[in-house]
Design an enzyme around this catalytic site. Structure first.
Site, PDB file in Angstrom:
ATOM      1  N   CYS A  73    -108.641 -19.113  70.789  1.00 26.67           N
ATOM      2  CA  CYS A  73    -108.723 -18.041  69.794  1.00 26.67           C
ATOM      3  C   CYS A  73    -109.505 -18.549  68.597  1.00 26.67           C
ATOM      4  CB  CYS A  73    -107.329 -17.594  69.369  1.00 26.67           C
ATOM      5  SG  CYS A  73    -107.339 -16.339  68.068  1.00 26.67           S
ATOM      6  N   CYS A  79    -105.446 -17.743  60.847  1.00 23.87           N
ATOM      7  CA  CYS A  79    -104.274 -16.867  60.744  1.00 23.87           C
ATOM      8  C   CYS A  79    -102.958 -17.634  60.717  1.00 23.87           C
ATOM      9  CB  CYS A  79    -104.270 -15.814  61.850  1.00 23.87           C
ATOM     10  SG  CYS A  79    -103.356 -16.256  63.331  1.00 23.87           S
ATOM     11  N   CYS A 158    -105.869 -10.697  69.656  1.00 23.14           N
ATOM     12  CA  CYS A 158    -104.870 -11.764  69.608  1.00 23.14           C
ATOM     13  C   CYS A 158    -104.444 -12.096  71.030  1.00 23.14           C
ATOM     14  CB  CYS A 158    -103.662 -11.345  68.775  1.00 23.14           C
ATOM     15  SG  CYS A 158    -102.374 -12.611  68.747  1.00 23.14           S
ATOM     16  N   TYR A 313     -72.280 -13.033  67.338  1.00 26.17           N
ATOM     17  CA  TYR A 313     -73.638 -12.716  66.846  1.00 26.17           C
ATOM     18  C   TYR A 313     -74.410 -12.034  67.976  1.00 26.17           C
ATOM     19  CZ  TYR A 313     -72.140 -16.455  63.675  1.00 26.17           C
ATOM     20  OH  TYR A 313     -71.419 -17.240  62.807  1.00 26.17           O
ATOM     21  N   GLU A 334     -70.724  -7.926  66.682  1.00 26.30           N
ATOM     22  CA  GLU A 334     -72.027  -7.778  66.041  1.00 26.30           C
ATOM     23  C   GLU A 334     -71.852  -6.898  64.818  1.00 26.30           C
ATOM     24  OE1 GLU A 334     -75.584  -7.483  64.547  1.00 26.30           O
ATOM     25  OE2 GLU A 334     -75.203  -8.889  66.195  1.00 26.30           O
ATOM     26  N   ASP A 382     -74.844 -17.350  69.157  1.00 29.03           N
ATOM     27  CA  ASP A 382     -76.296 -17.157  69.080  1.00 29.03           C
ATOM     28  C   ASP A 382     -76.648 -16.679  67.669  1.00 29.03           C
ATOM     29  OD1 ASP A 382     -78.965 -16.856  69.624  1.00 29.03           O
ATOM     30  OD2 ASP A 382     -78.737 -15.046  70.853  1.00 29.03           O
ATOM     31  N   CYS A 409     -82.429 -21.105  67.662  1.00 26.58           N
ATOM     32  CA  CYS A 409     -83.885 -21.040  67.503  1.00 26.58           C
ATOM     33  C   CYS A 409     -84.362 -22.010  66.420  1.00 26.58           C
ATOM     34  CB  CYS A 409     -84.326 -19.617  67.167  1.00 26.58           C
ATOM     35  SG  CYS A 409     -83.606 -18.962  65.647  1.00 26.58           S
TER      36      CYS A 409
END
Length: 454
Positions: A73, A79, A158, A313, A334, A382, A409
């Site tokens: 790219c 970016c 993209c 979560y 949640e 999570d 994450c």
């Protein structure tokens, strides 16, 4: 070492940091270099310096690392979305494992090899573009922010998102002004269209388009643009207008209105169909997410016969729904009402009978369950990137009989929370990384902890 801004040094890059920066240590002083690779020998100019480290930019690549590859790219350096695209994919996976190992140092756990993403191009199925407008030509800009700024890089192609998303954005670029709509100016807080969000389905390639406006109503121009998108482009599931007229970095406001079509797309995980809306948390790389869900499902089915599982979560209760056919009961919690409503619809449509859903803050729900004396064989955590509070971790330990499965994450907050859990008696059984975001420094992990002996 005496280093000043403007100095030009010859550096050998030793490693990558957890933020994707190359690190060199001339005479023991740390220098970070963007777009550099382990084993690169470079000529670099110091552009910032403080007491503890300096930042430099590459002037010349004297001896490139064997890990380097050609970027696919031309916008990669501008970016900022694909920080590691210049590194071969195998080397990216090796580097990501090393990130997790470094952060978990001292916890006596072996980090497994990273499970790669099934796709390394066109994998990103959620796109969020800020919208702007040039002052003189009034041309509409749509793209990602340039690294470290809020300057919009006008992206027309993209390669990490499905190609039809480029067509949607180009249509919006070409038709926004025609519909009497202005682009947003962040500094003056003026202009109507401030963001475009697109959710695309890997199941059927349909797209949900969300037009985020700096207003509390849908103008005639926005309604016309929404209808034009639906009528002129292929595979549009629906078009929504979202209202956000606050001075905020949050993309979506509280309220939305469907202009035309559906307010969701459909996705598939573990052979279950999910409805995903504008504000629904759902992984941006569905195929890699499916790897994670199947990994957890296979582990549980090999270790337990019909366990009782707490899905915390939970978002749209994706884990609970995927695990429902191997569990006696799933209890899901949640706090986002929209996600809970979608989950209830998904459960009904999939004819699942053993899920109990609670719309509640996780900490408050945990507190209530501890008082009631309820326990679960397995707790799936999570949390968002900030991880769990120590209070929630304490409750998870009290509520869980056998295993905690922690999906993260953010390796840094995972390391922090695993340290806390092990200090309070849990034992880390395994840590399995998954590559959810190829060409970036981000890495997803699944940690399994044994709490039986607490």
């Amino acid at each position: 070492m005496q280093i000043s801004v403007g100095d030009v040094l010859t550096l050998k890059i030793e490693k990558l940091t957890n933020l994707g920066l190359g690190m060199a240590r001339p005479e023991g002083f740390v220098v970070f270099v963007e777009n550099s690779c382990p084993e690169d020998v470079i000529k670099a100019e110091i552009i910032k310096k403080n007491k503890h480290y300096a930042t430099a930019k590459i002037l010349e690549l004297i001896n490139p690392s064997p890990m380097r590859t050609e970027v696919f790219c031309k916008m990669q350096k501008i970016c900022g979305a694909c920080q590691l695209q210049y590194i071969s994919y195998d080397a990216q996976l090796k580097y990501k494992r090393e990130i997790v190992q470094d952060l978990l140092k001292g916890l006596s756990v072996e980090v497994r090899d990273v499970i790669p993403s099934p796709d390394i191009k066109e994998y990103r199925h959620k796109i969020q573009y800020p919208i702007g407008q040039t002052k003189n030509s009034k041309r509409i800009l749509a793209g990602y922010y340039k690294t470290g700024t809020h300057d919009i890089v006008n992206i027309k192609y993209c390669p990490i998102q499905p190609s039809y998303c480029d067509d949607i954005i180009e249509f919006i670029r070409n038709n926004t002004v025609k519909c009497g709509i202005s682009g947003y100016d962040e500094n003056s807080h003026k202009g109507e269209l401030r963001h475009v969000l697109i959710r695309t389905s890997s199941l059927n390639q349909k797209s949900l388009v969300v037009l985020v406006v700096n207003a509390d109503f849908a103008s005639k121009g926005i309604i016309k643009l929404g209808n034009d998108i639906y009528e002129n482009l292929k595979n549009i599931s629906g078009v929504i207008v979202n209202f956000n007229n606050k001075k905020t970095n949050l993309i979506l406001g509280e309220k939305s209105k469907t202009i035309i079509g559906n307010n969701y797309i459909e996705e598939i995980l573990c052979d279950k169909i999910f409805k995903v809306g504008a504000k629904t948390f759902f992984q941006v790389n569905p195929k890699s997410a499916d790897n994670i869900f199947r990994y957890i499902k296979n582990y549980i089915s090999s270790e337990f016969k019909k366990p009782v599982i707490l899905d915390a979560y939970a978002g749209i209760t994706a884990f609970g729904i995927c695990l429902s056919d191997i569990a006696e009961k799933i209890v899901s919690v949640e706090e986002v009402n929209d996600s809970v409503e979608l989950a209830e619809n998904i459960i009904k449509e999939n004819e699942i009978k053993n899920i109990e859903i609670h719309c509640s803050d996780a900490g408050k729900f945990f507190s209530k369950e501890v008082l009631l004396g309820r326990q679960f064989n397995i707790t799936v955590l999570d949390p968002p990137r900030k991880g769990c509070t120590t209070t929630s971790l304490d409750y998870a330990l009290k509520l869980t009989k056998d295993k905690i499965i922690y999906v993260s994450c953010n390796p840094a907050t995972l390391a922090r929370d695993l340290k806390y859990l092990t200090e309070h008696g849990a034992k880390i059984e395994s840590v399995q990384p998954f590559d959810m975001f190829p060409h970036t420094y981000h890495i997803e992990n699944v940690a399994i902890l044994d709490v039986q002996k607490l």
